[in-house]
Design an enzyme around this catalytic site. Structure first.
Site, short mmCIF file in Angstrom:
data_model
loop_
_atom_site.label_atom_id
_atom_site.label_comp_id
_atom_site.label_asym_id
_atom_site.label_seq_id
_atom_site.Cartn_x
_atom_site.Cartn_y
_atom_site.Cartn_z
N GLY A 127 -4.06 11.50 -7.52
CA GLY A 127 -4.10 10.37 -8.43
C GLY A 127 -2.98 9.39 -8.15
N ASP A 154 6.24 -9.80 10.10
CA ASP A 154 5.29 -10.43 9.17
C ASP A 154 4.29 -11.30 9.91
OD1 ASP A 154 6.54 -9.25 7.04
OD2 ASP A 154 7.79 -10.98 6.57
N SER A 183 8.00 -3.47 4.30
CA SER A 183 7.76 -4.79 4.87
C SER A 183 6.66 -4.76 5.92
CB SER A 183 9.04 -5.34 5.51
OG SER A 183 10.05 -5.52 4.54
N ASP A 237 0.55 7.66 -8.14
CA ASP A 237 1.94 8.11 -8.26
C ASP A 237 2.86 6.98 -7.83
OD1 ASP A 237 2.38 8.31 -5.27
OD2 ASP A 237 0.92 9.93 -5.47
N GLU A 269 12.32 -9.00 10.72
CA GLU A 269 11.49 -9.11 9.51
C GLU A 269 10.42 -10.19 9.66
OE1 GLU A 269 10.91 -7.51 5.78
OE2 GLU A 269 13.06 -7.68 6.11
N ASP A 312 -6.55 8.94 -1.36
CA ASP A 312 -5.42 9.44 -2.13
C ASP A 312 -4.44 10.17 -1.21
OD1 ASP A 312 -3.81 10.11 -4.22
OD2 ASP A 312 -5.20 11.51 -5.17
#
Length: 720
Positions: A538, A282, A476, A540, A278, A517
């Site tokens: 659109g 990052d 992540s 969601d 993790e 989109d």
């Protein structure tokens, strides 16, 4: 930090005389209510039990334990109103951010709150520190804390190795403190420990890397290198023993022919011999996507955190450094129904306090679809993600590549908060979504803050761990992908002396046509519930508004037609070359080119709307903010702000004689003045107190703040 051991001193006599005139501060002279033995439970709406994956350990009652007491702050609604004014692109006050000391003074708890809580700790012989973020950290043996809170602690050990000292019996405080304490951290909450992000376990060499690298992302999202700006800083926030090895970062940079830039600063522990996927993800992507932005790591191991995924330790100490990063990438999530509303609201306010200073927060939406698991409350409702439920955080869903196009990936979480209402900027798009036929509306709160806001690629990332590249997936991965793009907007703006992006959600929703989109995707993970959401045209609750075209968004972010920018200060460098989509990739990047990506059609820029413990010094010392404060501090720019905030209205109309009044603002002033006046008088009083303490040899220099306070109170100014 203030010093330890005793409560804040009484104010000087001259200040006391002034405070006597303020009803809101008469509590300084009040006698604390006689203790009658009654107690009240806090956070009693939580279901307390030992979560799965945790076992009991051995607890020494003499072991020191730290708790974090959240003092009840003031002026939340007024601060939210200010944030809307400085963050909405069409606002006449856009980018006129507050400073740290202004915010800390504005939300300052009452004197009675500070005195009551610190006296309670002193009476129990407990060392404490009052932080300028208005938390109190108190440390004492476990047995003493148990008596203080009338609870029983145990040692808990998670299968991952994380250890916690926690109570599953609840806690309470004296009844007379109920109105002064929001909650006590470090007592009842357990963090959600996420499993490994690796979707598969493979060992690959550089010639057969996973598909996604920093270069792939730059081409995919039309990113070009912004100018180098020395004041621009971004940061990774790591929790629960997630560490990175700088050698892995170097190995990645060398393997991919990236600039060899290191992490500039690590705040907190980092055990390089225990790198985690993790944290490595990052660090490697937040830093390497832009390649030229100063990057820090905040590391909170979880050994003494004051709440779920130690947000409080990080947030309560965020102002400890002289520089504060402008963008924070937070790739850790929790489940909303495992935390108390009081805890969530206080964390939410901390995000608000930093957002109004021009800082941005980004998090993943979660990797559990609609969050429907028996251990998370059963199978009759979707569970929202925390902190994606905060209106002041940008939430990221995830996509994957399929046939050269992005589609939603099944683990990407989305939904609606049960704690926080939908914020204004997303109201139209979410209302339209709710008109979709056959939605499982009995599974979610239709009025809640909806998430995610947008999506980014989140699958098959090449991450170096122990000198080997591994494929990684998760929201992540989406998080630093977007956070780095905000940082690059900031570099462009700082180079021109413009304010940072700050709370970016209003910008995102206003320029939604500049996102691609995502209308198709995998079946969203729905756990034990019968269904989830779907990708559709659109917004969601799967990939939000879609994925970014950085080049088009950068143009929109820099256009004076879209914003009422404050006067420029500093910066002044030339902008980078016009952004166009790269068509080739370096041979050292990977064995295959990035897929073609059809950018959304450029929408014409929207024209800005017409103006219509021992506090020897008060908490909140000045902090340089060279970019976010490009237009000057909030109070120092009262005249040029055109009286657009609660403070601006009162001071412009009363102290400045109305010279700053803008057309169209008078109606709002009339509606809010009664509420705002009391709040501002307390704010001006504290500002005057600070001035006296800092200028004891030249109190005449405090004439301005004294006059402002006197005017606020409708008292004629007199000479100091």
């Amino acid at each position: 930090l203030s010093s330890r051991g005793t409560r804040p001193p009484s104010p000087p006599l001259s200040t006391m005389r002034l405070l006597l005139a303020l009803p809101l501060l008469l509590c300084v002279l009040a006698v604390i209510s006689t203790v009658d033995g009654r107690r009240v439970p806090l956070e009693d709406n939580l279901d307390l039990f030992k979560p799965a994956g945790w076992s009991y350990g051995t607890l020494n009652s003499d072991q020191l334990h730290t708790i974090t007491i959240a003092l009840r702050q003031t002026n939340f609604e007024a601060l939210h109103s200010i944030l809307e004014k400085v963050s909405m692109p069409s606002s006449p006050q856009y980018g006129r951010y507050m400073t740290k000391q202004e915010v800390n003074a504005f939300v300052r708890p009452s004197e009675l709150t500070i005195v009551s809580v610190t006296r309670w700790l002193e009476e129990n012989k407990i060392d404490y520190t009052v932080l300028d973020s208005w938390f109190v950290e108190a440390t004492a043996p476990v047995s003493t804390i148990e008596t203080l809170l009338q609870t029983k602690f145990s040692k808990f050990v998670h299968a991952s190795g994380v250890q916690m000292t926690r109570s599953i019996s609840g806690y309470s405080v004296p009844a007379e403190l109920e109105d002064h304490i929001e909650f006590v951290g470090g007592v009842v909450r357990f963090p959600v420990i996420k499993s490994s992000l690796k979707p598969i376990k493979l060992q690959r060499d550089v010639e057969s890397l996973p598909q996604v690298t920093p270069q792939f992302i730059r081409e995919m999202y039309n990113i070009t290198t912004p100018p180098v700006e020395s004041s621009n800083i971004q940061a990774v926030v790591s929790f629960l023993g997630q560490y990175f090895d700088p050698q892995d970062l170097t190995d990645m940079q060398q393997a991919l022919s990236l600039p060899e830039n290191p992490i500039e600063k690590v705040l907190g522990p980092n055990i390089v011999s225990q790198p985690g996927v993790e944290a490595s993800l990052d660090v490697q992507y937040l830093l390497n996507i832009p390649g030229n932005i100063r990057t820090w790591v905040y590391s909170t191991s979880g050994e003494r955190e004051g709440g779920n995924e130690p947000f409080l330790v990080w947030l309560s100490h965020l102002g400890d450094t002289s520089e504060i990063p402008f963008v924070f990438s937070i790739s850790y999530q929790d489940i909303e129904n495992t935390i108390s509303p009081d805890f969530a609201q206080r964390v939410n306010m901390e995000f608000l306090k930093w957002s109004v200073q021009g800082h941005s927060f980004v998090t993943g939406s979660g990797d559990w679809g609609v969050g429907c698991k028996p251990e998370w409350g059963g199978c009759k409702a979707f569970n929202a993600d925390f902190p994606s439920d905060s209106p002041y955080v940008t939430s990221l869903g995830a996509t994957r590549m399929q046939g050269g196009q992005e589609v939603g990936i099944g683990f990407s979480s989305g939904g609606f908060s049960n704690f926080f209402p939908r914020f204004k900027a997303q109201s139209d798009v979410v209302s339209k979504f709710l008109q979709t036929p056959n939605l499982p509306t009995n599974y979610f709160n239709q009025t809640g803050r909806a998430f995610p806001d947008i999506g980014c690629i989140g699958n098959d990332f090449a991450v170096w761990v122990r000198s080997r590249p591994e494929p990684v997936a998760g929201t992540s991965a989406s998080t630093p992908t977007w956070a780095s793009q905000i940082s690059m907007f900031n570099s462009l703006r700082i180079s021109q002396g413009l304010p940072t992006m700050g709370f970016i959600n209003p910008f995102i929703y206003q320029f939604q046509k500049l996102f691609l989109d995502i209308t198709t995707g995998d079946t969203q993970a729905h756990g034990c519930c019968p269904t989830g959401f779907e990708c559709q045209p659109g917004w969601d609750p799967y990939t939000g508004l879609g994925t970014p075209n950085w080049g088009l968004l950068a143009d929109a972010a820099m256009s004076p037609r879209n914003f009422n920018f404050p006067p420029k200060r500093g910066g002044g460098g030339r902008r980078s070359a016009p952004r166009s989509r790269p068509t080739t990739t370096s041979s050292s990047t990977r064995s295959r080119n990035a897929p073609a990506r059809n950018p959304p059609a450029r929408a014409p820029p929207t024209k800005a709307a017409p103006a219509a413990n021992n506090q020897k010094a008060a908490p909140g010392a000045a902090t340089p903010a060279p970019a976010a404060a490009a237009g000057g501090g909030f109070m120092s720019n009262m005249a040029s702000m055109a009286a657009g905030s609660f403070i601006g209205h009162v001071v412009a109309d009363k102290f400045l004689g109305g010279n700053g009044e803008q057309a169209g603002e008078q109606t709002e002033l009339q509606a809010n003045q009664a509420q705002a006046l009391a709040q501002q008088c307390e704010f001006f009083s504290h500002s005057f107190n600070q001035c006296l303490e800092q200028n004891s040899d030249n109190i005449a220099s405090c004439q301005f703040s004294f006059t402002a306070l006197s005017d606020c109170m409708n008292k004629p100014p007199t000479d100091i």
